[in-house]
Design an enzyme around this catalytic site. Structure first.
Site, PDB file in Angstrom:
ATOM      1  N   ILE A  97       0.878  -1.210  -0.015  1.00  0.00           N
ATOM      2  CA  ILE A  97      -0.001   0.074   0.060  1.00  0.00           C
ATOM      3  C   ILE A  97       0.925   1.292  -0.032  1.00  0.00           C
ATOM      4  O   ILE A  97       1.593   1.535   0.818  1.00  0.00           O
ATOM      5  CB  ILE A  97      -0.916   0.189   1.300  1.00  0.00           C
ATOM      6  CG1 ILE A  97      -1.907  -0.894   1.217  1.00  0.00           C
ATOM      7  CG2 ILE A  97      -1.509   1.295   1.391  1.00  0.00           C
ATOM      8  CD1 ILE A  97      -2.884  -1.239   2.380  1.00  0.00           C
ATOM      9  N   TYR A  98       0.914   2.054  -1.019  1.00  0.00           N
ATOM     10  CA  TYR A  98       1.888   3.059  -0.971  1.00  0.00           C
ATOM     11  C   TYR A  98       1.041   4.281  -1.792  1.00  0.00           C
ATOM     12  O   TYR A  98       0.233   4.095  -2.563  1.00  0.00           O
ATOM     13  CB  TYR A  98       3.135   2.740  -1.987  1.00  0.00           C
ATOM     14  CG  TYR A  98       4.029   2.152  -1.415  1.00  0.00           C
ATOM     15  CD1 TYR A  98       4.973   2.489  -0.549  1.00  0.00           C
ATOM     16  CD2 TYR A  98       4.250   0.679  -1.881  1.00  0.00           C
ATOM     17  CE1 TYR A  98       5.969   1.856   0.196  1.00  0.00           C
ATOM     18  CE2 TYR A  98       5.176  -0.170  -1.136  1.00  0.00           C
ATOM     19  CZ  TYR A  98       5.920   0.401  -0.004  1.00  0.00           C
ATOM     20  OH  TYR A  98       6.795  -0.435   0.359  1.00  0.00           O
ATOM     21  N   GLY A 109      -4.581   6.010   1.986  1.00  0.00           N
ATOM     22  CA  GLY A 109      -4.039   4.683   2.438  1.00  0.00           C
ATOM     23  C   GLY A 109      -5.261   4.165   3.036  1.00  0.00           C
ATOM     24  O   GLY A 109      -5.455   2.738   2.852  1.00  0.00           O
ATOM     25  N   ASN A 136       9.376   1.595  10.032  1.00  0.00           N
ATOM     26  CA  ASN A 136       8.469   2.551   9.379  1.00  0.00           C
ATOM     27  C   ASN A 136       7.294   2.603  10.330  1.00  0.00           C
ATOM     28  O   ASN A 136       6.116   2.092  10.159  1.00  0.00           O
ATOM     29  CB  ASN A 136       7.791   1.737   8.087  1.00  0.00           C
ATOM     30  CG  ASN A 136       6.863   2.728   7.321  1.00  0.00           C
ATOM     31  OD1 ASN A 136       6.444   3.640   7.553  1.00  0.00           O
ATOM     32  ND2 ASN A 136       6.667   2.219   5.881  1.00  0.00           N
ATOM     33  N   TYR A 143      -1.443  -0.069  10.743  1.00  0.00           N
ATOM     34  CA  TYR A 143      -1.930  -1.294  10.471  1.00  0.00           C
ATOM     35  C   TYR A 143      -2.502  -1.686  11.969  1.00  0.00           C
ATOM     36  O   TYR A 143      -3.517  -2.345  12.170  1.00  0.00           O
ATOM     37  CB  TYR A 143      -0.939  -2.314  10.051  1.00  0.00           C
ATOM     38  CG  TYR A 143      -0.569  -2.106   8.572  1.00  0.00           C
ATOM     39  CD1 TYR A 143      -1.521  -2.187   7.663  1.00  0.00           C
ATOM     40  CD2 TYR A 143       0.772  -1.749   8.254  1.00  0.00           C
ATOM     41  CE1 TYR A 143      -1.219  -1.899   6.318  1.00  0.00           C
ATOM     42  CE2 TYR A 143       1.051  -1.391   7.088  1.00  0.00           C
ATOM     43  CZ  TYR A 143      -0.119  -1.586   6.070  1.00  0.00           C
ATOM     44  OH  TYR A 143       0.206  -1.539   4.672  1.00  0.00           O
ATOM     45  N   LYS A 145      -3.835   0.451  14.224  1.00  0.00           N
ATOM     46  CA  LYS A 145      -5.010   1.038  14.223  1.00  0.00           C
ATOM     47  C   LYS A 145      -6.037   0.290  13.446  1.00  0.00           C
ATOM     48  O   LYS A 145      -7.406   0.571  14.088  1.00  0.00           O
ATOM     49  CB  LYS A 145      -4.926   2.359  13.605  1.00  0.00           C
ATOM     50  CG  LYS A 145      -6.072   3.278  13.902  1.00  0.00           C
ATOM     51  CD  LYS A 145      -5.855   4.653  12.949  1.00  0.00           C
ATOM     52  CE  LYS A 145      -6.222   4.285  11.484  1.00  0.00           C
ATOM     53  NZ  LYS A 145      -6.290   5.315  10.487  1.00  0.00           N
TER      54      LYS A 145
END
Length: 174
Positions: A97-98, A109, A136, A143, A145
């Site tokens: 996911i970028y 995102g 990161n 993730y 969250k």
């Protein structure tokens, strides 16, 4: 901000995905890695032959986020044998996911993640999983969250360097 549209990517989107992939990966990781290692990784991971194979793999799914005519992010999912590690047929991997840095904090995102979640449910998967670089912190927080929990670690090769990824998963309600 105008509305964001997500479209499934096809082989004819190769050039867009190549540019978007290189740009977003560089924006995310260039400051934390050497230029040499970044260049090696980008060439290996985003060359036309590799991306063509991935786009043509029926067990991989790409989606591009668009703001008007501008691609601003993308999602890559893998199922079955296309998964980079687990290859559990009851799971779906979020490989990437970028989002362009210009659109960080604008819920792009989250939209891409929700597409991954919906795809997993449509494919009747029991859980979704991913690997995320331990350094990161923004992504790890995102993730967590969204209900992911760490279950293991693995080595991610960036060029010739080895980095540790946290492996995270989320069990889905059937």
């Amino acid at each position: 901000m105008s509305s964001i549209i997500l479209n499934k990517a096809f082989p004819e989107d190769l050039d867009i995905l190549q540019i978007l992939g290189k740009e977003t990966f560089s924006e995310t990781f260039a400051a934390s890695n050497s230029k040499e290692e970044m260049d090696l990784y980008l060439e290996k991971s985003f060359n036309k032959e590799k991306l063509t194979d991935e786009l043509n793999n029926p067990e991989s799914y790409f989606f591009i986020a668009w703001e008007e005519d501008n691609p601003i992010g993308y999602l890559k999912l893998n199922s079955g044998t296309a998964q980079t590690e687990l290859q559990d047929h009851s799971s779906l991997e979020i490989e990437r996911i970028y989002v362009k840095s210009s659109h960080h904090g604008k819920k792009v995102g989250q939209l891409l993640y929700e597409k991954a979640l919906n795809t997993a449910q449509e494919l009747n998967k029991a859980y979704i999983w991913l690997g995320v670089w331990e350094e990161n912190h923004r992504a790890v927080s995102f993730y967590k969250k969204n209900g992911f929990e760490e279950f293991d670690k693995h080595i991610f090769r960036l060029g010739n360097e080895e980095q540790t990824d946290l492996m995270m998963k989320k069990t889905l309600n059937k």
